[in-house]
Design an enzyme around this catalytic site. Structure first.
Site, PDB file in Angstrom:
ATOM      1  CG  ASP A   1      -2.081   0.964   0.741  1.00  0.00           C
ATOM      2  OD1 ASP A   1      -1.923   1.137   0.075  1.00  0.00           O
ATOM      3  OD2 ASP A   1      -2.565   1.249   2.007  1.00  0.00           O
TER       4      ASP A   1
ATOM      5  CG  HIS B   1      -0.127   2.022  -9.198  1.00  0.00           C
ATOM      6  ND1 HIS B   1      -0.434   1.502  -8.228  1.00  0.00           N
ATOM      7  CD2 HIS B   1      -1.715   2.751  -9.411  1.00  0.00           C
ATOM      8  CE1 HIS B   1      -1.237   2.197  -7.738  1.00  0.00           C
ATOM      9  NE2 HIS B   1      -1.897   3.092  -8.812  1.00  0.00           N
TER      10      HIS B   1
ATOM     11  CG  LEU C   1       9.399 -17.045  -3.864  1.00  0.00           C
ATOM     12  CD1 LEU C   1       9.454 -16.864  -2.211  1.00  0.00           C
ATOM     13  CD2 LEU C   1      10.361 -15.249  -3.818  1.00  0.00           C
TER      14      LEU C   1
HETATM   15  C1  IPE Z   1      -5.568  -2.984  -0.458  1.00  0.00           C
HETATM   16  O1  IPE Z   1      -4.852  -1.564  -0.395  1.00  0.00           O
HETATM   17  C2  IPE Z   1      -5.090  -3.534  -1.432  1.00  0.00           C
HETATM   18  C3  IPE Z   1      -3.910  -3.856  -2.309  1.00  0.00           C
HETATM   19  C4  IPE Z   1      -2.713  -3.393  -1.795  1.00  0.00           C
HETATM   20  C5  IPE Z   1      -4.205  -4.275  -3.473  1.00  0.00           C
HETATM   21  P1  IPE Z   1      -6.127  -0.089  -0.479  1.00  0.00           P
HETATM   22  O2  IPE Z   1      -5.858   0.570  -0.238  1.00  0.00           O
HETATM   23  O3  IPE Z   1      -7.422  -0.867  -1.391  1.00  0.00           O
HETATM   24  O4  IPE Z   1      -6.689  -0.139   1.089  1.00  0.00           O
HETATM   25  P2  IPE Z   1      -8.265   0.830   1.741  1.00  0.00           P
HETATM   26  O5  IPE Z   1      -8.828   0.712   0.682  1.00  0.00           O
HETATM   27  O6  IPE Z   1      -7.188   2.129   2.234  1.00  0.00           O
HETATM   28  O7  IPE Z   1      -8.239   0.297   2.681  1.00  0.00           O
HETATM   29  C1  IPE Z   2      -1.397   0.679  -3.102  1.00  0.00           C
HETATM   30  O1  IPE Z   2      -1.262   1.872  -3.420  1.00  0.00           O
HETATM   31  C2  IPE Z   2      -1.414  -0.022  -4.352  1.00  0.00           C
HETATM   32  C3  IPE Z   2      -2.889   0.024  -5.171  1.00  0.00           C
HETATM   33  C4  IPE Z   2      -4.120  -0.828  -4.711  1.00  0.00           C
HETATM   34  C5  IPE Z   2      -3.672  -1.284  -6.612  1.00  0.00           C
HETATM   35  P1  IPE Z   2      -2.110   2.746  -3.637  1.00  0.00           P
HETATM   36  O2  IPE Z   2      -2.775   3.195  -4.762  1.00  0.00           O
HETATM   37  O3  IPE Z   2      -3.838   1.918  -2.218  1.00  0.00           O
HETATM   38  O4  IPE Z   2      -2.593   3.351  -2.297  1.00  0.00           O
HETATM   39  P2  IPE Z   2      -2.357   5.050  -1.791  1.00  0.00           P
HETATM   40  O5  IPE Z   2      -2.896   4.587  -0.365  1.00  0.00           O
HETATM   41  O6  IPE Z   2      -3.756   5.970  -2.450  1.00  0.00           O
HETATM   42  O7  IPE Z   2      -1.818   5.698  -1.087  1.00  0.00           O
HETATM   43 MG    MG Z   3      -4.421   2.398  -0.548  1.00  0.00          MG
END
Ligand code: IPE
Ligand code: IPE
Ligand code: MG
Length: 251
Positions: A31, A48, A142
């Protein structure tokens, strides 16, 4: 027992055998890509893209440490709530990386597996993913499990629905619905139990990831944003895990 990098980090021979100190199965909620990009005044897709590079580093670090399985949350069943543009960018990155990384997976002897419902990303991407799974199936250093369009509640619900179907058809009795029979129908059934779950970016929640499997996993939350996650961050989580005392309800 083979000496691991973790033992080296911890200063020579570990007090416990490597099999106890090094988790067999590590999962990561990757995240913070969006915030990483925002801080640099870049579009979210740049976060990303940087995040995809971090997956390669984590994979390498896990293999070097002697971890057997690394499961990464790449797209949740709730992530469809994001803008069409972001979903499409994410799909584009998946398409790019599944192609580009196949050689790396082979070279590093990494076996790719999928959980979730990746078919929802369309046939073209799905076929490429399945091709990579097939091509890497004999790799033994792995196992990298990528969770794509994954949601834990949906996974458990599907298992419950299948058991209900079997009970209704008389194949099994209601008494045959046990923790084991549910577990056997989860998508992680063939993997070792989850030992360590890491979440980056400072958020302290599971966001519908491996809810059943995390029952007795050790949880490590770090403020590092996913694109900044590197080998030293991974090893810090492993060191934290090695310090924990797992009790499993005993004393
Ligand atoms: C969780 O992250 C999903 C992934 C890392 C793929 P999100 O950014 O979607 O989660 P929330 O919305 O903060 O809970
Ligand atoms: C995690 O990073 C990647 C996915 C959920 C695909 P985020 O896109 O959720 O990044 P934040 O949480 O907005 O910083
Ligand atoms: Mg996120």
């Amino acid at each position: 027992m083979k000496a691991t990098r973790l033992e080296a980090l911890e200063g020579g021979a570990a007090a416990q055998p490597a099999s106890v100190v090094v988790p067999r199965h590590v999962a990561i909620i990757m995240d913070g890509n969006g915030r990483w990009a925002q801080r640099r005044h870049l579009p979210r897709v740049a976060g990303h893209r940087a995040g995809a590079e971090a997956v390669r580093r984590a994979m390498q670090a896990a293999a070097d440490a002697g971890v057997e399985v690394l499961t990464v949350y790449a797209f949740s069943s709730e992530n469809w709530r994001r803008s069409e543009e972001e979903v499409s960018d994410l799909k584009g990155l998946m398409r790019y990386y599944v192609e580009k990384e196949l050689d790396t997976l082979q070279k590093e002897r990494v076996r790719l597996q999928l959980i979730g419902e990746p078919g929802a990303f369309g046939n073209e991407l799905y076929d490429r993913l399945v091709h990579s799974v097939e091509r890497t199936k004999d790799n033994d250093r792995l196992t990298l499990v990528v969770a794509l369009n994954y949601g834990s509640q949906g996974e458990i619900t599907a298992a419950a629905r299948e058991l209900a179907r079997r009970a209704a058809s008389g194949e099994i009795a209601p008494e045959d619905v046990t923790e084991r029979s549910i577990e056997a129908l989860l998508q992680t059934a063939d993997l070792p139990p989850l030992d360590l779950l890491i979440r980056t970016s400072g958020e302290v929640r599971l966001s519908n990831f491996l809810l059943w499997q995390a029952a007795y996993a050790e949880l490590v939350f770090t403020d590092v944003l996913w694109p900044d996650f590197d080998e030293s961050a991974f090893n810090a989580a492993l060191a934290e895990y090695a310090r924990r005392q797992r009790r499993f309800g005993g004393r």
